[in-house]
Write an enzyme that holds these catalytic residues in place. Structure first.
Site, mmCIF file in Angstrom:
data_model
loop_
_atom_site.group_PDB
_atom_site.id
_atom_site.type_symbol
_atom_site.label_atom_id
_atom_site.label_comp_id
_atom_site.label_asym_id
_atom_site.label_seq_id
_atom_site.Cartn_x
_atom_site.Cartn_y
_atom_site.Cartn_z
ATOM 1 N N ASP A 31 0.875 -1.162 0.000
ATOM 2 C CA ASP A 31 0.000 0.000 0.000
ATOM 3 C C ASP A 31 0.918 1.219 0.000
ATOM 4 O O ASP A 31 2.028 1.159 0.530
ATOM 5 C CB ASP A 31 -0.887 -0.004 1.247
ATOM 6 C CG ASP A 31 -1.734 1.243 1.338
ATOM 7 O OD1 ASP A 31 -2.478 1.526 0.385
ATOM 8 O OD2 ASP A 31 -1.640 1.948 2.361
ATOM 9 N N MET A 32 0.501 2.296 -0.581
ATOM 10 C CA MET A 32 1.386 3.452 -0.696
ATOM 11 C C MET A 32 1.262 4.429 0.474
ATOM 12 O O MET A 32 2.205 4.628 1.212
ATOM 13 C CB MET A 32 1.113 4.180 -2.014
ATOM 14 C CG MET A 32 1.486 3.370 -3.242
ATOM 15 S SD MET A 32 3.239 2.987 -3.356
ATOM 16 C CE MET A 32 3.909 4.569 -3.825
ATOM 17 N N ASP A 33 0.103 5.044 0.629
ATOM 18 C CA ASP A 33 -0.071 6.114 1.610
ATOM 19 C C ASP A 33 0.081 5.599 3.032
ATOM 20 O O ASP A 33 -0.647 4.717 3.467
ATOM 21 C CB ASP A 33 -1.445 6.766 1.451
ATOM 22 C CG ASP A 33 -1.653 7.364 0.073
ATOM 23 O OD1 ASP A 33 -0.653 7.709 -0.570
ATOM 24 O OD2 ASP A 33 -2.806 7.479 -0.360
ATOM 25 N N SER A 92 -3.262 0.728 -4.281
ATOM 26 C CA SER A 92 -3.701 1.977 -3.669
ATOM 27 C C SER A 92 -5.027 2.416 -4.262
ATOM 28 O O SER A 92 -5.364 2.034 -5.383
ATOM 29 C CB SER A 92 -2.652 3.071 -3.909
ATOM 30 O OG SER A 92 -3.073 4.304 -3.386
ATOM 31 N N GLY A 93 -5.735 3.216 -3.530
ATOM 32 C CA GLY A 93 -6.951 3.827 -4.054
ATOM 33 C C GLY A 93 -6.642 5.026 -4.936
ATOM 34 O O GLY A 93 -7.538 5.588 -5.564
#
Length: 84
Positions: free
Chosen positions: A9-11, A44-45
């Site tokens: 996941d990024m954030d 990610s979203g």
């Protein structure tokens, strides 16, 4: 059982509070993953274009699950894309 894929996941997970990551360290780790045949997936979203901007030198080698699963790409190939 061997590892076949690593997804991040990024954030708040892969990226630090300034939306950055240690590129030299990551590229060393990525080369090791690639040498072992392990796929790397960015999940990610966020929008696909934003995500690929973090990985310009390898964007065509890795997979992306973006836009809340509405855009899934592996390298240059669309796996799934749904417009809302």
């Amino acid at each position: 059982m061997s590892i076949k894929l690593v997804a991040v996941d990024m954030d708040g997970t892969f990226l630090d509070d300034e939306m950055k990551y240690n590129k030299d360290r990551f590229m060393k780790q990525y080369r090791e993953l690639k040498a072992q045949g392990i796929k790397f997936v960015v999940a990610s979203g966020n929008q696909y274009d934003q995500l690929k901007s973090f990985f310009p030198s390898i964007e065509n080698e890795i997979a992306f699950v973006a836009e809340r699963c509405l855009c899934n790409r592996f390298g240059k190939r669309n796996i799934h894309r749904r417009n809302v």
